[in-house]
Design a protein around this motif. Structure first.
Motif, PDB file in Angstrom:
ATOM      1  N   GLY A 366       0.811  -1.204   0.000  1.00  0.00           N
ATOM      2  CA  GLY A 366       0.000   0.000   0.000  1.00  0.00           C
ATOM      3  C   GLY A 366       0.842   1.251   0.000  1.00  0.00           C
ATOM      4  O   GLY A 366       2.047   1.234   0.257  1.00  0.00           O
ATOM      5  N   LYS A 367       0.187   2.339  -0.334  1.00  0.00           N
ATOM      6  CA  LYS A 367       0.830   3.640  -0.338  1.00  0.00           C
ATOM      7  C   LYS A 367       0.256   4.455   0.807  1.00  0.00           C
ATOM      8  O   LYS A 367      -0.938   4.713   0.862  1.00  0.00           O
ATOM      9  N   GLY A 368       1.109   4.833   1.754  1.00  0.00           N
ATOM     10  CA  GLY A 368       0.648   5.553   2.928  1.00  0.00           C
ATOM     11  C   GLY A 368       1.129   6.981   2.966  1.00  0.00           C
ATOM     12  O   GLY A 368       1.601   7.534   1.967  1.00  0.00           O
ATOM     13  N   THR A 369       1.045   7.567   4.145  1.00  0.00           N
ATOM     14  CA  THR A 369       1.402   8.969   4.321  1.00  0.00           C
ATOM     15  C   THR A 369       2.874   9.235   4.035  1.00  0.00           C
ATOM     16  O   THR A 369       3.222  10.247   3.427  1.00  0.00           O
ATOM     17  N   PHE A 370       3.757   8.312   4.433  1.00  0.00           N
ATOM     18  CA  PHE A 370       5.188   8.563   4.356  1.00  0.00           C
ATOM     19  C   PHE A 370       5.880   7.815   3.223  1.00  0.00           C
ATOM     20  O   PHE A 370       7.089   7.943   3.065  1.00  0.00           O
ATOM     21  N   GLY A 371       5.148   7.030   2.461  1.00  0.00           N
ATOM     22  CA  GLY A 371       5.773   6.317   1.359  1.00  0.00           C
ATOM     23  C   GLY A 371       5.035   5.037   1.019  1.00  0.00           C
ATOM     24  O   GLY A 371       3.959   4.760   1.545  1.00  0.00           O
ATOM     25  N   THR A 372       5.643   4.243   0.132  1.00  0.00           N
ATOM     26  CA  THR A 372       5.029   3.002  -0.337  1.00  0.00           C
ATOM     27  C   THR A 372       5.664   1.824   0.378  1.00  0.00           C
ATOM     28  O   THR A 372       6.886   1.767   0.537  1.00  0.00           O
ATOM     29  N   ALA A 373       4.828   0.866   0.797  1.00  0.00           N
ATOM     30  CA  ALA A 373       5.298  -0.313   1.518  1.00  0.00           C
ATOM     31  C   ALA A 373       5.189  -1.536   0.620  1.00  0.00           C
ATOM     32  O   ALA A 373       4.246  -1.675  -0.158  1.00  0.00           O
ATOM     33  N   TYR A 374       6.197  -2.433   0.730  1.00  0.00           N
ATOM     34  CA  TYR A 374       6.242  -3.651  -0.058  1.00  0.00           C
ATOM     35  C   TYR A 374       6.471  -4.843   0.870  1.00  0.00           C
ATOM     36  O   TYR A 374       7.153  -4.732   1.890  1.00  0.00           O
ATOM     37  N   LYS A 375       5.928  -5.953   0.487  1.00  0.00           N
ATOM     38  CA  LYS A 375       6.282  -7.237   1.102  1.00  0.00           C
ATOM     39  C   LYS A 375       7.388  -7.854   0.258  1.00  0.00           C
ATOM     40  O   LYS A 375       7.201  -8.124  -0.929  1.00  0.00           O
ATOM     41  N   ALA A 376       8.548  -8.061   0.856  1.00  0.00           N
ATOM     42  CA  ALA A 376       9.707  -8.576   0.121  1.00  0.00           C
ATOM     43  C   ALA A 376       9.968 -10.024   0.529  1.00  0.00           C
ATOM     44  O   ALA A 376      10.173 -10.316   1.712  1.00  0.00           O
ATOM     45  N   VAL A 377       9.951 -10.917  -0.465  1.00  0.00           N
ATOM     46  CA  VAL A 377      10.191 -12.345  -0.232  1.00  0.00           C
ATOM     47  C   VAL A 377      11.530 -12.707  -0.851  1.00  0.00           C
ATOM     48  O   VAL A 377      11.684 -12.732  -2.076  1.00  0.00           O
ATOM     49  N   MET A 378      12.509 -12.987  -0.002  1.00  0.00           N
ATOM     50  CA  MET A 378      13.852 -13.284  -0.480  1.00  0.00           C
ATOM     51  C   MET A 378      14.038 -14.779  -0.706  1.00  0.00           C
ATOM     52  O   MET A 378      13.323 -15.603  -0.118  1.00  0.00           O
ATOM     53  N   GLU A 379      14.994 -15.135  -1.553  1.00  0.00           N
ATOM     54  CA  GLU A 379      15.257 -16.539  -1.818  1.00  0.00           C
ATOM     55  C   GLU A 379      15.738 -17.247  -0.557  1.00  0.00           C
ATOM     56  O   GLU A 379      15.334 -18.372  -0.267  1.00  0.00           O
ATOM     57  N   ILE A 380      16.594 -16.591   0.190  1.00  0.00           N
ATOM     58  CA  ILE A 380      17.066 -17.123   1.470  1.00  0.00           C
ATOM     59  C   ILE A 380      16.932 -16.013   2.505  1.00  0.00           C
ATOM     60  O   ILE A 380      17.484 -14.935   2.339  1.00  0.00           O
ATOM     61  N   GLY A 381      16.200 -16.274   3.550  1.00  0.00           N
ATOM     62  CA  GLY A 381      16.011 -15.263   4.568  1.00  0.00           C
ATOM     63  C   GLY A 381      14.553 -15.044   4.879  1.00  0.00           C
ATOM     64  O   GLY A 381      13.665 -15.666   4.276  1.00  0.00           O
ATOM     65  N   PRO A 382      14.261 -14.141   5.817  1.00  0.00           N
ATOM     66  CA  PRO A 382      12.886 -13.940   6.249  1.00  0.00           C
ATOM     67  C   PRO A 382      12.084 -13.106   5.252  1.00  0.00           C
ATOM     68  O   PRO A 382      12.635 -12.463   4.360  1.00  0.00           O
ATOM     69  N   VAL A 383      10.780 -13.126   5.415  1.00  0.00           N
ATOM     70  CA  VAL A 383       9.903 -12.214   4.696  1.00  0.00           C
ATOM     71  C   VAL A 383       9.859 -10.909   5.487  1.00  0.00           C
ATOM     72  O   VAL A 383       9.636 -10.914   6.700  1.00  0.00           O
ATOM     73  N   VAL A 384      10.108  -9.804   4.817  1.00  0.00           N
ATOM     74  CA  VAL A 384      10.157  -8.512   5.506  1.00  0.00           C
ATOM     75  C   VAL A 384       9.248  -7.515   4.800  1.00  0.00           C
ATOM     76  O   VAL A 384       8.794  -7.739   3.673  1.00  0.00           O
ATOM     77  N   ALA A 385       8.979  -6.420   5.475  1.00  0.00           N
ATOM     78  CA  ALA A 385       8.261  -5.299   4.883  1.00  0.00           C
ATOM     79  C   ALA A 385       9.251  -4.170   4.648  1.00  0.00           C
ATOM     80  O   ALA A 385      10.045  -3.829   5.539  1.00  0.00           O
ATOM     81  N   VAL A 386       9.244  -3.618   3.434  1.00  0.00           N
ATOM     82  CA  VAL A 386      10.166  -2.540   3.071  1.00  0.00           C
ATOM     83  C   VAL A 386       9.344  -1.291   2.769  1.00  0.00           C
ATOM     84  O   VAL A 386       8.406  -1.333   1.976  1.00  0.00           O
ATOM     85  N   LYS A 387       9.701  -0.189   3.404  1.00  0.00           N
ATOM     86  CA  LYS A 387       9.029   1.079   3.142  1.00  0.00           C
ATOM     87  C   LYS A 387       9.986   2.020   2.437  1.00  0.00           C
ATOM     88  O   LYS A 387      11.081   2.299   2.929  1.00  0.00           O
TER      89      LYS A 387
END
Length: 651
Positions: A366-387
């Motif tokens: 989604g796009k919020g007040t301070f920027g756009t947020a993404y769900k990032a799924v890496m090949e190795i590692g945790p799932v994180v949220a990137v703003k």
């Protein structure tokens, strides 16, 4: 002389006193007869109580019953005649969300002072009764979600004070009458069997008020013949010239075919040129400013009617948005060793680096007040949220100082900030990913059959978790505040535990990121969103509590008046009707929590007070929520341990 006056007054008193007692007695008898006539969960009224005005759901003024509120108490059966003739002072009657059947009793017409009648979500049937049109003071009428049939009476025109008329989800047929005398503010006849055109005076309401019928005209599709148009004629071309068909000649058809072929060849030629041009520039970098971000709003940023169920962009990559700024582009700033990397906080596990993040597939959250947020799924590692932050106007040194203070905050009800990246063109923040999304999406998202209602325990638990998170922020110093509290910034774990997000970001951005779209949460005294006090946070949290209790977003399209904010709407309803009328219908399915809900409502109103010094502190808010949750749990345990007392209550 005084003796003579007493002798004159005594007969008058003897006449008047009996007139008062029978009136009060008849109201009490009418309420008991109502309880006896209806099945389902017996009304738990203590008949040994001298005053029936203290019974649950009964409200009096000057010992006269003026309001009856029995929503969602599993009443069944048919309302008997002979009850409401003794309750003639009624102003509000709420029997919604029960299983009442049949028609309305004829003596309801005796309640000439009735202003609010809420009968939605029952099993009432038959035609809409004429007795309603003898209630001149009626302001709000809700007959939605019943089995009423027949045509909508034109006599609604007699109710000149009527402002709300809800008739949706019934079996009404025929057309909608013209009501010249009515000035409705709320109206809905969706999901009936209606046909014909929408009357001109009702065309200002949205499409949602008319869907599920065979209606036409604004705001729906135009009716046949409107604006000089006509329906298509079978086997020919549309025409307005006497209904005659116009057929194309053979030469015209041939011309159309040749022209279409030429256009198709031209388009193919242009596409080939574009593909060659694109391949020749494949190795060149793309400036981040040219990357178009998907315009997807976080649910809750818009009114409920505008929230989309989408927001996914599974083919998008973090690298596609930021690779140019981080992989060899001359605009990217490097650290002292020349390497570009993420900066992690504290003991956050470093199981991935910047390259892993850039290669991750991403989904737009989604796009919020301070920027756009993404769900990032890496090949190795945790799932994180990137703003991806936007409009950051401070220097790198200031950014580093402020973001490190945010990263140092560690409390279980905050969404932890794990890492950040800063360059002249890109500012990225990496958070833990919250799988259940936001409270806003949970409250206002899926309203269909697959929706799981949020019960009182879940909502009050979310309120407590959010309060604890904000209290922790305020404990970091008298000048530390969140600055952007709203339901889309309360994220949820799989067990529905609340986590507060976006804290500390209001101080990183410029004035162009002013959250105008969420002004419903903003305290009246706030003029600069970057300068929000702790008392302003309390106001925003009060609006959040009202949202939890009412199920309405602060800018909900169905509020009583255009531009009325949620706190003012709640206060007006409580003042004019009764407290339970503001609660979300989903909450009314759960019994024995009304007292706790009322206490939470009072807390929300206190938090949303107009003047900052009248608002409680966040520690006090947390304490009050804890106390009412404990009392709710204790009451549930007591009721389990106690025997069924229904049979001990006199009928």
């Amino acid at each position: 002389m005084q003796l003579l006056k007493l002798l004159i007054l005594l007969p008058l008193l003897l006449v008047l006193l009996p007139l008062v007692k029978p009136d009060l007695g008849s109201e009490r008898a009418a309420l008991l007869a109502l309880r006896k006539a209806l099945g389902g969960r017996t009304l738990l009224w203590n008949v040994t109580e001298p005053s029936h005005c203290k019974w649950a759901g009964v409200q009096c003024e000057k010992d006269q019953v003026v309001e009856i509120h029995l929503p969602g108490v599993a009443l069944s059966g048919q309302l008997p005649t002979g009850i409401f003739g003794n309750l003639t002072h009624l102003r509000t009657l709420s029997l919604r969300v029960n299983a009442l059947t049949g028609g309305l009793p004829s003596d309801l017409a005796s309640c000439v002072n009735l202003r609010n009648l809420y009968l939605q979500q029952n099993l009432f049937s038959g035609e809409i009764p004429d007795l309603l049109f003898s209630l001149p003071d009626l302001v709000r009428l809700n007959l939605a979600s019943n089995n009423f049939s027949g045509e909508i009476p034109p006599d609604f025109n007699k109710l000149v004070r009527l402002k709300t008329l809800f008739l949706e989800n019934n079996k009404l047929s025929g057309s909608i009458p013209e009501w010249d005398a009515l000035k409705l503010e709320q109206f809905n006849v969706s999901n009936n069997l209606l046909n014909g055109s929408v009357p001109e005076k009702l065309q200002t309401f949205s499409q949602d008020s008319f869907l599920g019928n065979s209606l036409c005209g604004k705001p729906l599709d135009l009716c046949p013949g409107d604006n000089g148009t006509s329906a298509a004629l079978p086997g020919g071309i549309e025409t307005n010239e006497g209904g005659k068909k116009k057929k194309l000649s053979g030469g015209a058809i041939a011309g159309i075919v040749v022209g279409s072929a030429v256009c198709l060849l031209f388009i193919l030629f242009v596409l080939i040129l574009l593909c060659r041009k694109k391949s020749s520039k494949k190795t060149s970098s793309v400036d981040i400013a040219t990357v178009k971000q998907p315009e997807v709003e976080i649910p809750g940023e818009k009114p409920v009617s505008d929230v989309e169920n989408g927001g996914h962009n599974n083919g998008f990559s973090v690298a596609a948005a930021a690779a140019a700024a981080m992989t060899g582009n001359t605009k990217v700033e490097a650290n002292s060793t020349g390497a570009k990397k993420l900066v992690f906080f504290g003991n956050s596990p470093r199981v991935f680096d910047l390259e892993d993040l850039l290669r991750a597939s991403a989904e737009v959250l989604g796009k919020g007040t301070f920027g756009t947020a993404y769900k990032a799924v890496m090949e190795i590692g945790p799932v994180v949220a990137v703003k991806r932050l936007k409009d950051v106007t401070i220097t790198e040194k200031e950014f580093k100082e402020k973001i490190e203070s945010v990263g140092a905050m560690d409390q279980e009800n905050l969404v932890p900030l794990r890492a950040y990246y800063f360059s002249r063109d890109e500012k990225l923040l990496v958070y833990d990913y919250m799988p259940m999304g936001s409270l806003s999406a949970l409250l206002h998202g899926n309203k269909g059959a697959g929706r799981t209602p949020l019960n009182w325990e879940t909502r009050s638990g979310i309120a407590l978790g959010a309060a604890r998170g904000i209290e922790y922020l305020h404990s970091q110093g008298p000048n530390v505040s969140h600055g952007n509290i709203k339901s889309s910034n309360i994220l949820l774990t799989k067990s529905y535990d609340a986590r507060v997000s976006d804290f500390g970001l209001a101080h990183l951005v410029g004035p162009s990121s002013t959250p105008n779209r969420v002004a419903g949460y903003r305290a009246p005294e706030v003029t600069d969103p970057r300068k929000v006090s702790q008392k302003a946070d309390v106001y925003s949290f009060g609006v959040l509590l009202l949202e939890l209790l009412t199920g309405k977003a602060p800018t909900h399209a169905l509020l009583n008046e255009e531009g009325v904010d949620l706190p003012r709407w709640v206060q007006s309803v409580v003042r004019e009707e009764w407290t339970s009328e503001v609660f979300d219908l989903e909450l009314l399915r759960y019994q024995n929590v009304e007292e706790e809900m009322v206490q939470m409502l009072q807390l929300a109103v206190d938090c949303a007070a107009q003047y900052p010094d009248k608002r409680p502190s966040m520690p006090e808010v947390t304490r009050r929520i804890q106390e009412l949750r404990h009392s709710s749990v204790k009451e549930d345990q007591d009721q389990i341990q106690q025997p069924d007392m229904i049979n001990d209550i006199e009928s």
